[in-house]
Design a protein around this motif. Sequence first.
Motif, mmCIF file in Angstrom:
data_model
loop_
_atom_site.group_PDB
_atom_site.id
_atom_site.type_symbol
_atom_site.label_atom_id
_atom_site.label_comp_id
_atom_site.label_asym_id
_atom_site.label_seq_id
_atom_site.Cartn_x
_atom_site.Cartn_y
_atom_site.Cartn_z
ATOM 1 N N THR A 126 0.741 -1.144 -0.053
ATOM 2 C CA THR A 126 -0.132 0.137 0.001
ATOM 3 C C THR A 126 0.868 1.256 -0.153
ATOM 4 O O THR A 126 0.619 2.233 -0.825
ATOM 5 C CB THR A 126 -0.905 0.101 1.199
ATOM 6 N N HIS A 127 2.114 1.115 0.953
ATOM 7 C CA HIS A 127 2.805 2.372 0.918
ATOM 8 C C HIS A 127 4.023 1.929 1.472
ATOM 9 O O HIS A 127 4.290 0.600 1.989
ATOM 10 C CB HIS A 127 2.168 3.503 1.480
ATOM 11 N N GLY A 128 4.954 2.877 1.683
ATOM 12 C CA GLY A 128 6.458 2.536 1.949
ATOM 13 C C GLY A 128 6.903 2.890 3.474
ATOM 14 O O GLY A 128 8.065 2.811 3.805
ATOM 15 N N PRO A 130 7.316 2.004 7.541
ATOM 16 C CA PRO A 130 8.334 0.944 7.855
ATOM 17 C C PRO A 130 7.383 -0.358 8.516
ATOM 18 O O PRO A 130 7.590 -1.296 8.059
ATOM 19 C CB PRO A 130 8.861 1.507 9.367
ATOM 20 N N ASP A 131 6.217 0.009 9.140
ATOM 21 C CA ASP A 131 5.234 -1.048 9.628
ATOM 22 C C ASP A 131 4.547 -1.807 8.395
ATOM 23 O O ASP A 131 3.893 -2.827 8.612
ATOM 24 C CB ASP A 131 4.196 -0.624 10.451
ATOM 25 N N HIS A 132 4.786 -1.320 7.232
ATOM 26 C CA HIS A 132 4.205 -2.089 6.004
ATOM 27 C C HIS A 132 5.143 -2.430 5.124
ATOM 28 O O HIS A 132 5.110 -3.509 4.578
ATOM 29 C CB HIS A 132 3.556 -1.170 5.326
ATOM 30 N N LEU A 133 6.518 -2.052 5.010
ATOM 31 C CA LEU A 133 7.516 -2.365 4.423
ATOM 32 C C LEU A 133 8.657 -3.222 4.838
ATOM 33 O O LEU A 133 9.485 -4.005 4.174
ATOM 34 C CB LEU A 133 7.994 -1.164 3.562
ATOM 35 N N GLY A 232 -5.376 -0.126 3.774
ATOM 36 C CA GLY A 232 -4.031 0.403 4.055
ATOM 37 C C GLY A 232 -4.205 1.197 5.064
ATOM 38 O O GLY A 232 -5.139 1.071 5.902
ATOM 39 N N ASP A 233 -3.553 2.404 4.828
ATOM 40 C CA ASP A 233 -3.577 3.579 5.972
ATOM 41 C C ASP A 233 -4.249 4.809 5.448
ATOM 42 O O ASP A 233 -4.036 6.059 5.907
ATOM 43 C CB ASP A 233 -2.142 3.856 6.553
ATOM 44 N N ALA A 234 -5.184 4.577 4.360
ATOM 45 C CA ALA A 234 -5.851 5.543 4.023
ATOM 46 C C ALA A 234 -6.876 6.139 5.164
ATOM 47 O O ALA A 234 -7.191 7.097 4.999
ATOM 48 C CB ALA A 234 -6.704 5.156 2.565
ATOM 49 N N GLY A 278 -8.623 -2.596 6.921
ATOM 50 C CA GLY A 278 -7.864 -1.619 7.378
ATOM 51 C C GLY A 278 -6.726 -2.058 8.205
ATOM 52 O O GLY A 278 -6.733 -3.035 8.872
ATOM 53 N N PHE A 279 -5.621 -1.400 7.889
ATOM 54 C CA PHE A 279 -4.294 -2.219 8.400
ATOM 55 C C PHE A 279 -4.057 -1.994 9.986
ATOM 56 O O PHE A 279 -3.686 -2.605 10.563
ATOM 57 C CB PHE A 279 -3.028 -1.449 7.637
ATOM 58 N N HIS A 280 -4.541 -0.686 10.239
ATOM 59 C CA HIS A 280 -4.449 -0.398 11.733
ATOM 60 C C HIS A 280 -6.226 -0.478 12.485
ATOM 61 O O HIS A 280 -6.124 0.308 13.636
ATOM 62 C CB HIS A 280 -4.017 0.846 12.112
ATOM 63 N N LEU A 281 -7.065 -0.931 11.754
ATOM 64 C CA LEU A 281 -8.334 -1.147 12.182
ATOM 65 C C LEU A 281 -8.328 -2.137 13.462
ATOM 66 O O LEU A 281 -7.752 -3.226 13.141
ATOM 67 C CB LEU A 281 -9.352 -1.198 11.401
HETATM 68 ZN ZN LIG Z 1 0.909 1.946 9.202
#
Ligand SMILES: [Zn+2]
Length: 302
Positions: A126-128, A130-133, A232-234, A278-281
């Motif tokens: 989803t994006h770059g 740290p917690d995703h990549l 993701g984190d949108a 959602g990544f943080h839901l």
């Molecule tokens: Zn995140």
Amino acid sequence: MKFTRRTILRGAMAAGAMSALPRLSFAATSLEMGSARIDTLSDGNLVLPLGFVSDNPAAKPILESYGITGDAVEPPCNVTLYRDGTNTVLFDVGSGNDFMPTAGKLTEAMDALGVAPEDVTHVVFTHGHPDHLWGVLDDFDEPFFFNAQHMMGKTEFDYWIDPATQDSIDDGRKTFAAGALRRLETLQDQIATFGDGEEILPGIMAQMTPGHTPGHMSYQVKNGSAQAFIIGDAIVNHYLAFAAPAMAAGSDQDPDLGATTRVALLDQLASEKMPIVGFHLPEGGLGHVERDGDAYRYVPEV
Ligand SMILES: [Zn+2]
């Protein structure tokens, strides 16, 4: 469509041993999508100062109404696994070992589900952040998911691979830039990039949702009549982002653009009534969006 909830307990769970151990329980949720399925996998959680969510005084009563009154928040991290019988796709890979001791638990969650790193055919970011990549390389700086094609939106890839980003990014995120650059340079020959609106794999459509990062991507996943939206984190938390979507968020690199994206995305998700991840839901990250007056509420699928 059928939701199931599963709590997987691993490790030495004997009473008495627990207090000395790190947290070893993984909550995960599943969504059956015809012949395909989504599982969410816990990578653990982050520990962040509350100011990272919002330092707007107007946020305080909303946060309090959700029971958030301390100095820190501990958002969960939910990696999405999508399997359609042909492809085994991971959306983001978690933090790895170098970011926070509370995160980087993905491989334990995959073990519990019986999925090995070599089974993964595609890694889609989803994006770059740290917690995703950062979980993408192993301790020898080799791709952890060594059979997988890696994929990232072109705008996002170009931003983090540019050494100048380390100069332009705010001080609090300079380590993010250094960590992303090192990993993407290592992966550069194995990563494919794509644009907004592209169908990157059968049934998986990329939708640009910028603001949290310059090229943040969300993904619509369809199999037959079933669909889900990996955001993701949108939409980065279940409280402020839903109750006050237009309020600038401290976790967005471009808070105004992030708010514009969030307002439009929530309207789309509430109208289409489709499941989201959602990544943080909370509760594994699978749920849906409902309108609540002028704002929205998050409804977990438990
Ligand atoms: Zn995140």
